[in-house]
Design an enzyme around this catalytic site. Structure first.
Site, PDB file in Angstrom:
ATOM      1  N   HIS A   1      61.263  13.699  26.291  1.00  0.00           N
ATOM      2  CA  HIS A   1      59.873  13.220  26.325  1.00  0.00           C
ATOM      3  C   HIS A   1      59.645  12.081  27.305  1.00  0.00           C
ATOM      4  O   HIS A   1      58.608  11.416  27.226  1.00  0.00           O
ATOM      5  CB  HIS A   1      59.444  12.728  24.945  1.00  0.00           C
ATOM      6  CG  HIS A   1      59.353  13.792  23.907  1.00  0.00           C
ATOM      7  ND1 HIS A   1      58.180  14.471  23.638  1.00  0.00           N
ATOM      8  CD2 HIS A   1      60.277  14.306  23.079  1.00  0.00           C
ATOM      9  CE1 HIS A   1      58.398  15.337  22.666  1.00  0.00           C
ATOM     10  NE2 HIS A   1      59.664  15.266  22.304  1.00  0.00           N
TER      11      HIS A   1
ATOM     12  N   LYS B   1      46.065   4.351  23.899  1.00  0.00           N
ATOM     13  CA  LYS B   1      47.444   4.850  23.943  1.00  0.00           C
ATOM     14  C   LYS B   1      48.359   3.645  23.728  1.00  0.00           C
ATOM     15  O   LYS B   1      47.880   2.519  23.745  1.00  0.00           O
ATOM     16  CB  LYS B   1      47.749   5.517  25.279  1.00  0.00           C
ATOM     17  CG  LYS B   1      47.288   4.684  26.493  1.00  0.00           C
ATOM     18  CD  LYS B   1      47.478   5.414  27.804  1.00  0.00           C
ATOM     19  CE  LYS B   1      46.459   6.489  28.093  1.00  0.00           C
ATOM     20  NZ  LYS B   1      46.942   7.854  27.997  1.00  0.00           N
ATOM     21  N   ARG B   2      49.682   3.860  23.553  1.00  0.00           N
ATOM     22  CA  ARG B   2      50.587   2.721  23.434  1.00  0.00           C
ATOM     23  C   ARG B   2      50.388   1.793  24.634  1.00  0.00           C
ATOM     24  O   ARG B   2      50.049   2.250  25.731  1.00  0.00           O
ATOM     25  CB  ARG B   2      52.051   3.191  23.447  1.00  0.00           C
ATOM     26  CG  ARG B   2      52.525   3.833  22.184  1.00  0.00           C
ATOM     27  CD  ARG B   2      53.985   4.233  22.318  1.00  0.00           C
ATOM     28  NE  ARG B   2      54.176   5.311  23.267  1.00  0.00           N
ATOM     29  CZ  ARG B   2      55.123   5.334  24.207  1.00  0.00           C
ATOM     30  NH1 ARG B   2      55.977   4.340  24.351  1.00  0.00           N
ATOM     31  NH2 ARG B   2      55.241   6.371  25.028  1.00  0.00           N
TER      32      ARG B   2
ATOM     33  N   THR C   1      48.998  13.349  25.394  1.00  0.00           N
ATOM     34  CA  THR C   1      48.304  14.307  24.538  1.00  0.00           C
ATOM     35  C   THR C   1      46.896  13.792  24.258  1.00  0.00           C
ATOM     36  O   THR C   1      46.003  14.568  23.962  1.00  0.00           O
ATOM     37  CB  THR C   1      49.058  14.523  23.210  1.00  0.00           C
ATOM     38  OG1 THR C   1      49.510  13.252  22.728  1.00  0.00           O
ATOM     39  CG2 THR C   1      50.250  15.433  23.401  1.00  0.00           C
TER      40      THR C   1
ATOM     41  N   LYS D   1      43.073  15.606  23.886  1.00  0.00           N
ATOM     42  CA  LYS D   1      42.115  15.369  22.794  1.00  0.00           C
ATOM     43  C   LYS D   1      40.749  14.965  23.355  1.00  0.00           C
ATOM     44  O   LYS D   1      39.701  15.430  22.888  1.00  0.00           O
ATOM     45  CB  LYS D   1      42.644  14.279  21.855  1.00  0.00           C
ATOM     46  CG  LYS D   1      43.894  14.703  21.103  1.00  0.00           C
ATOM     47  CD  LYS D   1      44.640  13.532  20.454  1.00  0.00           C
ATOM     48  CE  LYS D   1      46.059  13.982  20.107  1.00  0.00           C
ATOM     49  NZ  LYS D   1      46.986  12.855  19.884  1.00  0.00           N
TER      50      LYS D   1
ATOM     51  N   LYS E   1      51.732   2.884  31.763  1.00  0.00           N
ATOM     52  CA  LYS E   1      50.439   3.519  31.462  1.00  0.00           C
ATOM     53  C   LYS E   1      49.291   2.764  32.142  1.00  0.00           C
ATOM     54  O   LYS E   1      48.181   3.251  32.238  1.00  0.00           O
ATOM     55  CB  LYS E   1      50.222   3.565  29.958  1.00  0.00           C
ATOM     56  CG  LYS E   1      51.226   4.449  29.220  1.00  0.00           C
ATOM     57  CD  LYS E   1      51.022   4.389  27.724  1.00  0.00           C
ATOM     58  CE  LYS E   1      52.074   5.162  26.946  1.00  0.00           C
ATOM     59  NZ  LYS E   1      51.909   6.626  26.960  1.00  0.00           N
TER      60      LYS E   1
HETATM   61  C1  NBG Z   1      56.078  10.406  24.869  1.00  0.00           C
HETATM   62  C2  NBG Z   1      55.528  10.443  26.280  1.00  0.00           C
HETATM   63  C3  NBG Z   1      54.167  11.113  26.333  1.00  0.00           C
HETATM   64  C4  NBG Z   1      54.232  12.459  25.645  1.00  0.00           C
HETATM   65  C5  NBG Z   1      54.803  12.299  24.250  1.00  0.00           C
HETATM   66  C6  NBG Z   1      54.931  13.619  23.543  1.00  0.00           C
HETATM   67  C7  NBG Z   1      57.997   9.026  24.191  1.00  0.00           C
HETATM   68  C8  NBG Z   1      59.448   8.746  24.381  1.00  0.00           C
HETATM   69  N1  NBG Z   1      57.455   9.978  24.945  1.00  0.00           N
HETATM   70  O1  NBG Z   1      53.772  11.294  27.660  1.00  0.00           O
HETATM   71  O2  NBG Z   1      55.454   9.137  26.783  1.00  0.00           O
HETATM   72  O3  NBG Z   1      52.962  13.032  25.574  1.00  0.00           O
HETATM   73  O4  NBG Z   1      56.072  11.723  24.308  1.00  0.00           O
HETATM   74  O5  NBG Z   1      55.684  14.508  24.295  1.00  0.00           O
HETATM   75  O6  NBG Z   1      57.371   8.407  23.353  1.00  0.00           O
END
Ligand code: NBG
Length: 753
Positions: free
Chosen positions: A309, A489-490, A596, A600, A495
């Site tokens: 991921h 987002k985080r 994701t 959404k 980001k």
């Molecule tokens: C996160 C990515 C996102 C991705 C999600 C689900 C981690 C390690 N990865 O871009 O930063 O959408 O995983 O796949 O949190």
């Protein structure tokens, strides 16, 4: 059965709201149970350290087909379902996209009728609760299970004794049913340690991480900035997979496996590197049961698959051998032998399991000893193959595959945006609810003025609803008639919330110089920063300070406002996403794996402002250039620049005085009086001297593109058309499609039924 049967036939109005909520929860839980589980010989075991499931009530009602009935039954006595929903505590058992993806996958697995379990840990506290004090993030524990309140979680009598180096931990398995849409159920199965003790939690989210027996499952993610925290993390990971491995073997044997044929009974998906130790643990357990090592390795390889991921090197876990020797000494000999197998075949140090410093590299274990390695968006998988993991791709080209992420439309459209869902039904029928590809039928209505008008009306209503909620939630007042420009987002430097922040500063300076944005904008952030991630917290601080600087300037605030949602979580996302006009997806190209949120927002009729990164690339291909706004460096340019190591932020500051002015504003007197000078200066210095995620090279293009967007928002019909195309083309991003792809290419569980 009816809801009434669960209130001992008392009138709803004679019950307290809490009694009603408890009754409703029992009613829904029983209705789920009556559906039964998806069953078959072969089952998917999705092991994940995170399942960001969010509240379950509405979703379960929708999936069980009870939503309308319950809503009306309650309404007949003057009670709004939404009042009861407020009693449900959100289980925030994840950080962000990774955990939310796992939750969407469980929904789709159940819906598609695939026998499947999610396996993880029963954290007592989910991701911390965020509040803003003195314009800074503070963290408090998030107790999501409360006395007096029914919960979806059920205790079972399944227990295991898990052998750590220094003690043996006894576990208990808990379960939450996952309802499939118009289908049977799956299960989320979470392990807890019997000795866990919440009294260990001291101030805030602090606790003594040395007390493993009492602290093991208290928190999702112990503080990993300390050695004790990192060690506890390894304890958690081993506890998770040791339990999972025992459960899987027991179940498969009960279903008839003789273990040699385990691959006919189980497909294990390793979600990111956290569950990696399941590989050596399973090999060990199979050997204990009399299977030779070569065969055990090959069984495990054919059962397990790995999803990557991230391309951020620091996120690929590697654990010092000393940690593993302490936590699970029985595993180290297995890992050493696996490492020896690799060394016997390959010289390249990059692909070895144990590096020169004696660290065990989790991703390397995964890639060698599973049969499938997948990325989560097209571009991400290409980057893994061609750069990040290229030496592995050369060895195992057949293992690498892409599975572009998806989201469940039950939660992210039907439940969070019922008005839009109903309007889509009117236009094209309800078939899209089962087959998301049918959303494309909307394209035939691209010139339907009435539909376009209602899309705009629904958006306006959602914006009003969000503005009301925000006022109630944290007292922040925003103008629903302004453009809602959203980045949620985080909080992470890659980001690039800081890029958006610099835009806000520049826009403020422009306004003061008499250059006004095309129309009033509210920039809305939602983000939590990892507690030990200093610069991320500095960025939050700067955003909150700037927000107040703007509020204190009556002339400016008519054109620009910043709102930051406190404690952004799934429930907040469900209100925010349907209200968004501009979806900010502005990661540095190549750095975001998929995203994701981008899906959404699109599904709810927002238009993306994004770099050509992650799944944005696929969104752009689907909607076409008129319906997305892209800007910035290409991933190739970024990768090459990192390889050359020649990026120089100073050159950009020199060339662009407006950028320089925006940056320097972060440490001006106005900002300093609002906030903590040390934090602001650190952020300023970090950007000025390093800017590791290259905000400056993208700044001018970002500003120009956003200006174009704000201008285009003036033509309501043309904008609604863009929204419509985005909704119509979102079908591909249903997690039902993603899960069908996983099953076809990796698990083959559907075909084994
Ligand atoms: C996160 C990515 C996102 C991705 C999600 C689900 C981690 C390690 N990865 O871009 O930063 O959408 O995983 O796949 O949190």
């Amino acid at each position: 059965m009816k809801l009434r049967d669960y209130t001992e036939n008392r009138k709803f109005t004679d019950c307290t709201r809490l009694e009603l909520f408890n009754a409703l929860l029992r009613y829904v839980a029983d209705a789920a149970k009556a559906r039964g589980y998806n069953e078959g010989r072969k089952k998917v075991y999705y092991i994940s350290a995170e399942f960001l499931i969010g509240k379950l009530l509405s979703n379960n009602l929708i999936n069980l087909g009870l939503y309308g009935e319950v809503r009306d039954e309650l309404a007949a006595e003057g009670i709004a379902l939404s009042e009861l929903e407020e009693f449900e505590l959100e289980p925030s058992l994840g950080n962000g996209g990774l955990g939310r993806l796992a939750a969407c996958f469980l929904d789709s697995l159940a819906t598609l009728g695939l026998p499947a379990d999610g396996l993880g840990l029963a954290y007592h506290c989910g991701l911390f609760r965020q509040s803003f004090v003195d314009r800074q993030q503070t963290e408090a524990p998030d107790h999501w299970l409360k006395w007096g309140q029914e919960s979806w979680m059920r205790r079972t009598d399944v227990h295991y004794d898990i052998p750590f180096g220094d003690f043996t931990a006894r576990s208990t398995l808990y379960e939450i049913d996952v309802t499939g849409y118009q289908g049977k159920c799956g299960r989320l199965r979470l392990f807890d340690v019997d000795t866990a003790d919440e009294r260990l939690i001291k101030s805030g989210i602090g606790f003594d991480a040395r007390d493993v027996a009492r602290g093991l499952t208290l928190f999702l993610y112990p503080d990993d900035s300390t050695e004790q925290g990192r060690l506890l993390r390894v304890y958690q990971e081993y506890f998770m997979v040791a339990n999972a491995a025992r459960l899987i073997l027991d179940e498969c044997v009960a279903r008839g496996s003789d273990l040699h044929d385990l691959a006919d009974y189980a497909a294990i998906q390793i979600n990111d590197t956290h569950p990696t130790l399941v590989i050596p643990e399973l090999i060990r357990l199979l050997q204990e049961r009399g299977i030779g090592e070569d065969e055990a390795v090959s069984i495990v390889r054919s059962v397990c698959a790995y999803t990557n991921h991230t391309i951020l090197a620091e996120a690929l876990e590697k654990w010092p051998r000393a940690y593993l020797e302490k936590v699970a000494p029985q595993l180290m000999p297995v890992i050493d032998r696996l490492d020896a197998r690799v060394r016997a075949k390959y010289d390249d140090p990059f692909v070895q399991i144990i590096d020169e410093q004696g660290n065990v590299r989790m991703a390397n274990l995964d890639i060698h000893f599973t049969h499938s390695v997948n990325g989560v968006a097209k571009l991400h998988t290409e980057i893994l193959k061609n750069s990040e993991l290229a030496p592995f791709y050369a060895i195992y080209p057949e293992k690498f595959n892409n599975k572009t992420n998806g989201i469940t439309f039950r939660r992210w459209l039907m439940s969070c945006n019922p008005a839009l869902a109903a309007r889509i039904d009117d236009a094209i029928g309800a078939g899209w609810r089962r087959d998301s590809a049918e959303l494309e039928k909307l394209l035939a209505h691209i010139d339907d003025a009435a539909l376009l008008t209602s899309l705009a009306e629904i958006k306006r209503a959602n914006k009003r609803r969000f503005a009301d909620w925000l006022r109630g939630h944290q007292g922040t007042v925003i103008d629903p008639d302004s453009v809602f420009d959203v980045q949620s987002k985080r909080l992470h430097e890659y980001k690039r919330q800081q890029l958006n922040l610099l835009w806000c500063v520049r826009t403020l300076l422009d306004i003061r110089a008499g250059i006004l944005p095309e129309r009033p904008v509210t920039v809305i952030f939602g983000a939590k920063a990892a507690p030990a991630y200093t610069i991320a917290k500095d960025i939050i601080h700067a955003i909150l300070c700037l927000s107040d600087v703007i509020d204190a300037d009556p002339a400016a605030r008519r054109h620009l406002r910043i709102a930051m949602v406190e404690n952004y979580n799934v429930s907040a996302a469900e209100k925010l996403i349907p209200a968004c006009d501009i979806s900010e997806q502005i990661s540095l190209a190549s750095k975001e794996a998929s995203g994701t949120g981008n899906m959404k927002f699109m599904l709810n009729g927002a238009v993306t402002l994004g770099t050509l990164d992650d799944a944005n690339v696929e969104i752009a291909e689907l909607v076409g250039p008129e319906n997305i706004y892209t800007f910035g460096l290409s991933s190739e340019a970024v990768i090459n620049s990192y390889a050359r190591g020649d990026y120089d932020p100073a050159a950009y500051l020199e060339a662009d005085p407006r950028l320089k002015a925006a940056l320097d504003f972060l440490v001006c007197d106005e900002m300093r009086t609002m906030g903590d000078a040390a934090r602001l200066e650190r952020l300023h210095a970090e950007l000025q001297n390093k800017d590791w995620f290259m905000t400056f090279p993208d700044f001018a293009d970002y500003c120009a593109t956003k200006a174009r967007m704000l201008a285009d928002l003036g033509d309501e019909a043309a904008w609604a058309r863009k929204a419509l195309v985005n909704i119509a083309m979102a079908g591909y991003f249903s997690s039902d499609r993603t899960i069908a792809d996983y099953d076809r290419d990796i698990w083959q569980v559907g075909s084994a039924r």
